[in-house]
Design a protein around this motif. Structure first.
Motif, PDB file in Angstrom:
ATOM      1  N   GLU A 128      -9.799  -5.155  -0.663  1.00 59.38           N
ATOM      2  CA  GLU A 128     -10.574  -4.591  -1.778  1.00 59.38           C
ATOM      3  C   GLU A 128     -10.095  -3.181  -2.113  1.00 59.38           C
ATOM      4  N   ARG A 129      -9.814  -2.381  -1.071  1.00 60.44           N
ATOM      5  CA  ARG A 129      -9.308  -1.020  -1.297  1.00 60.44           C
ATOM      6  C   ARG A 129      -7.942  -1.046  -1.975  1.00 60.44           C
ATOM      7  N   LEU A 130      -7.080  -1.966  -1.543  1.00 64.96           N
ATOM      8  CA  LEU A 130      -5.756  -2.077  -2.150  1.00 64.96           C
ATOM      9  C   LEU A 130      -5.862  -2.484  -3.612  1.00 64.96           C
ATOM     10  N   VAL A 131      -6.707  -3.438  -3.915  1.00 64.75           N
ATOM     11  CA  VAL A 131      -6.909  -3.876  -5.303  1.00 64.75           C
ATOM     12  C   VAL A 131      -7.443  -2.711  -6.145  1.00 64.75           C
ATOM     13  N   ALA A 132      -8.381  -1.950  -5.608  1.00 65.16           N
ATOM     14  CA  ALA A 132      -8.920  -0.789  -6.332  1.00 65.16           C
ATOM     15  C   ALA A 132      -7.833   0.246  -6.593  1.00 65.16           C
ATOM     16  N   GLY A 166       4.599   6.093  -5.030  1.00 62.56           N
ATOM     17  CA  GLY A 166       4.750   6.265  -6.471  1.00 62.56           C
ATOM     18  C   GLY A 166       6.183   6.241  -6.970  1.00 62.56           C
ATOM     19  N   LYS A 167       7.102   5.711  -6.173  1.00 60.66           N
ATOM     20  CA  LYS A 167       8.514   5.705  -6.568  1.00 60.66           C
ATOM     21  C   LYS A 167       8.975   4.348  -7.064  1.00 60.66           C
ATOM     22  N   ARG A 168       8.124   3.343  -6.983  1.00 60.75           N
ATOM     23  CA  ARG A 168       8.485   2.010  -7.447  1.00 60.75           C
ATOM     24  C   ARG A 168       7.670   1.684  -8.684  1.00 60.75           C
ATOM     25  N   HIS A 169       8.267   0.951  -9.623  1.00 67.55           N
ATOM     26  CA  HIS A 169       7.544   0.519 -10.808  1.00 67.55           C
ATOM     27  C   HIS A 169       7.014  -0.888 -10.556  1.00 67.55           C
ATOM     28  N   PHE A 170       5.698  -1.002 -10.478  1.00 70.48           N
ATOM     29  CA  PHE A 170       5.040  -2.286 -10.219  1.00 70.48           C
ATOM     30  C   PHE A 170       4.863  -3.054 -11.524  1.00 70.48           C
ATOM     31  N   ASP A 171       5.213  -4.313 -11.509  1.00 65.26           N
ATOM     32  CA  ASP A 171       4.889  -5.185 -12.639  1.00 65.26           C
ATOM     33  C   ASP A 171       3.478  -5.729 -12.437  1.00 65.26           C
ATOM     34  N   HIS A 172       3.238  -6.365 -11.298  1.00 65.62           N
ATOM     35  CA  HIS A 172       1.905  -6.849 -10.957  1.00 65.62           C
ATOM     36  C   HIS A 172       1.811  -7.129  -9.462  1.00 65.62           C
ATOM     37  N   VAL A 173       0.581  -7.265  -9.006  1.00 68.92           N
ATOM     38  CA  VAL A 173       0.309  -7.593  -7.603  1.00 68.92           C
ATOM     39  C   VAL A 173      -0.515  -8.872  -7.584  1.00 68.92           C
ATOM     40  N   LEU A 174      -0.128  -9.773  -6.691  1.00 72.53           N
ATOM     41  CA  LEU A 174      -0.855 -11.026  -6.508  1.00 72.53           C
ATOM     42  C   LEU A 174      -1.586 -10.971  -5.172  1.00 72.53           C
ATOM     43  N   VAL A 175      -2.831 -11.389  -5.171  1.00 72.85           N
ATOM     44  CA  VAL A 175      -3.598 -11.455  -3.925  1.00 72.85           C
ATOM     45  C   VAL A 175      -4.104 -12.882  -3.745  1.00 72.85           C
ATOM     46  N   ALA A 176      -4.197 -13.303  -2.500  1.00 71.21           N
ATOM     47  CA  ALA A 176      -4.641 -14.663  -2.188  1.00 71.21           C
ATOM     48  C   ALA A 176      -6.134 -14.809  -2.475  1.00 71.21           C
ATOM     49  N   GLU A 233       0.830  -1.210   0.000  1.00 75.06           N
ATOM     50  CA  GLU A 233       0.000   0.000   0.000  1.00 75.06           C
ATOM     51  C   GLU A 233       0.863   1.259   0.000  1.00 75.06           C
ATOM     52  N   GLU A 234       1.853   1.295   0.873  1.00 79.32           N
ATOM     53  CA  GLU A 234       2.719   2.474   0.990  1.00 79.32           C
ATOM     54  C   GLU A 234       3.585   2.666  -0.258  1.00 79.32           C
ATOM     55  N   ALA A 235       4.088   1.579  -0.815  1.00 83.43           N
ATOM     56  CA  ALA A 235       4.881   1.690  -2.039  1.00 83.43           C
ATOM     57  C   ALA A 235       4.027   2.232  -3.179  1.00 83.43           C
ATOM     58  N   LEU A 236       2.797   1.815  -3.236  1.00 85.83           N
ATOM     59  CA  LEU A 236       1.879   2.302  -4.264  1.00 85.83           C
ATOM     60  C   LEU A 236       1.604   3.792  -4.069  1.00 85.83           C
ATOM     61  N   LYS A 237       1.365   4.206  -2.825  1.00 80.95           N
ATOM     62  CA  LYS A 237       1.103   5.623  -2.523  1.00 80.95           C
ATOM     63  C   LYS A 237       2.317   6.493  -2.841  1.00 80.95           C
ATOM     64  N   ARG A 281      -5.546  -0.985  -9.402  1.00 81.92           N
ATOM     65  CA  ARG A 281      -6.190  -0.843 -10.715  1.00 81.92           C
ATOM     66  C   ARG A 281      -6.243   0.618 -11.151  1.00 81.92           C
ATOM     67  N   LEU A 282      -6.489   1.514 -10.204  1.00 88.68           N
ATOM     68  CA  LEU A 282      -6.508   2.947 -10.507  1.00 88.68           C
ATOM     69  C   LEU A 282      -5.133   3.419 -10.982  1.00 88.68           C
ATOM     70  N   ALA A 283      -4.078   2.822 -10.417  1.00 87.56           N
ATOM     71  CA  ALA A 283      -2.708   3.182 -10.791  1.00 87.56           C
ATOM     72  C   ALA A 283      -2.229   2.417 -12.027  1.00 87.56           C
ATOM     73  N   GLY A 284      -3.082   1.570 -12.585  1.00 82.17           N
ATOM     74  CA  GLY A 284      -2.707   0.825 -13.784  1.00 82.17           C
ATOM     75  C   GLY A 284      -1.852  -0.401 -13.514  1.00 82.17           C
ATOM     76  N   VAL A 285      -1.883  -0.889 -12.285  1.00 83.43           N
ATOM     77  CA  VAL A 285      -1.102  -2.072 -11.921  1.00 83.43           C
ATOM     78  C   VAL A 285      -1.979  -3.309 -12.087  1.00 83.43           C
ATOM     79  N   ARG A 286      -1.449  -4.315 -12.781  1.00 83.67           N
ATOM     80  CA  ARG A 286      -2.185  -5.566 -12.968  1.00 83.67           C
ATOM     81  C   ARG A 286      -2.322  -6.302 -11.644  1.00 83.67           C
ATOM     82  N   VAL A 287      -3.492  -6.880 -11.415  1.00 82.48           N
ATOM     83  CA  VAL A 287      -3.764  -7.634 -10.194  1.00 82.48           C
ATOM     84  C   VAL A 287      -4.261  -9.018 -10.596  1.00 82.48           C
TER      85      VAL A 287
END
Length: 137
Positions: free
Chosen positions: A36-40, A17-27, A11-15, A43-49
């Motif tokens: 749900e908020r983290l996934v939203a 905005g200094k890291r480039h995310f490839d994708h996020v995996l959720v259980a 969550e903090e890394a996403l906020k 997606r708002l930041a354009g990161v694949r989930v």
């Protein structure tokens, strides 16, 4: 790729905005409002989930303490020591905070968040290359 795991670090890394995310995996097994908020936010930041079994996340994080969230990010880029001494503006000076033996990320965060660091305009912190604290985000 580097692995970030846990709801708060991702969550903090996403906020930040200094890291480039490839994708996020959720259980698949985890369903709650915070996730749900983290996934939203992803997606708002354009990161694949993607949803994956908890066991797959444990393999990637190399620990079962991932809280059902694992992010694959590009490695952080670090400056060389020579870069640190080149001021951005002529005549400008920089205060460097040199740390050694700090292995706990919370201790590192506490030192960098001290009121004196911003008040003295600490520009960066230096850390040793053996057993340094992880830099998250």
């Amino acid at each position: 790729m580097e692995v970030l795991y846990g709801v708060h670090p991702v969550e903090e890394a996403l906020k930040a905005g200094k890291r480039h995310f490839d994708h996020v995996l959720v259980a698949r097994e985890r369903e709650d409002l915070r996730l749900e908020r983290l996934v939203a936010a992803c997606r708002l930041a354009g990161v694949r989930v993607r949803q994956e079994p908890r066991e797959q996340l444990t393999l990637l994080a190399k620990t079962a303490a991932h809280q059902g969230v694992v992010a694959m990010v590009r490695p952080q880029e670090f400056l060389t020591i020579e870069d640190l001494f080149e001021p951005e503006q002529p005549g400008a000076t920089r205060l460097l905070l040199a740390l050694d033996g700090v292995e706990d990320p919370q201790n590192l965060g506490a030192l960098c968040a001290l009121p004196t660091a911003p008040a003295l305009t600490a520009w960066c912190s230096l850390s040793g290359d053996r057993r340094p604290s992880a830099l998250w985000p």
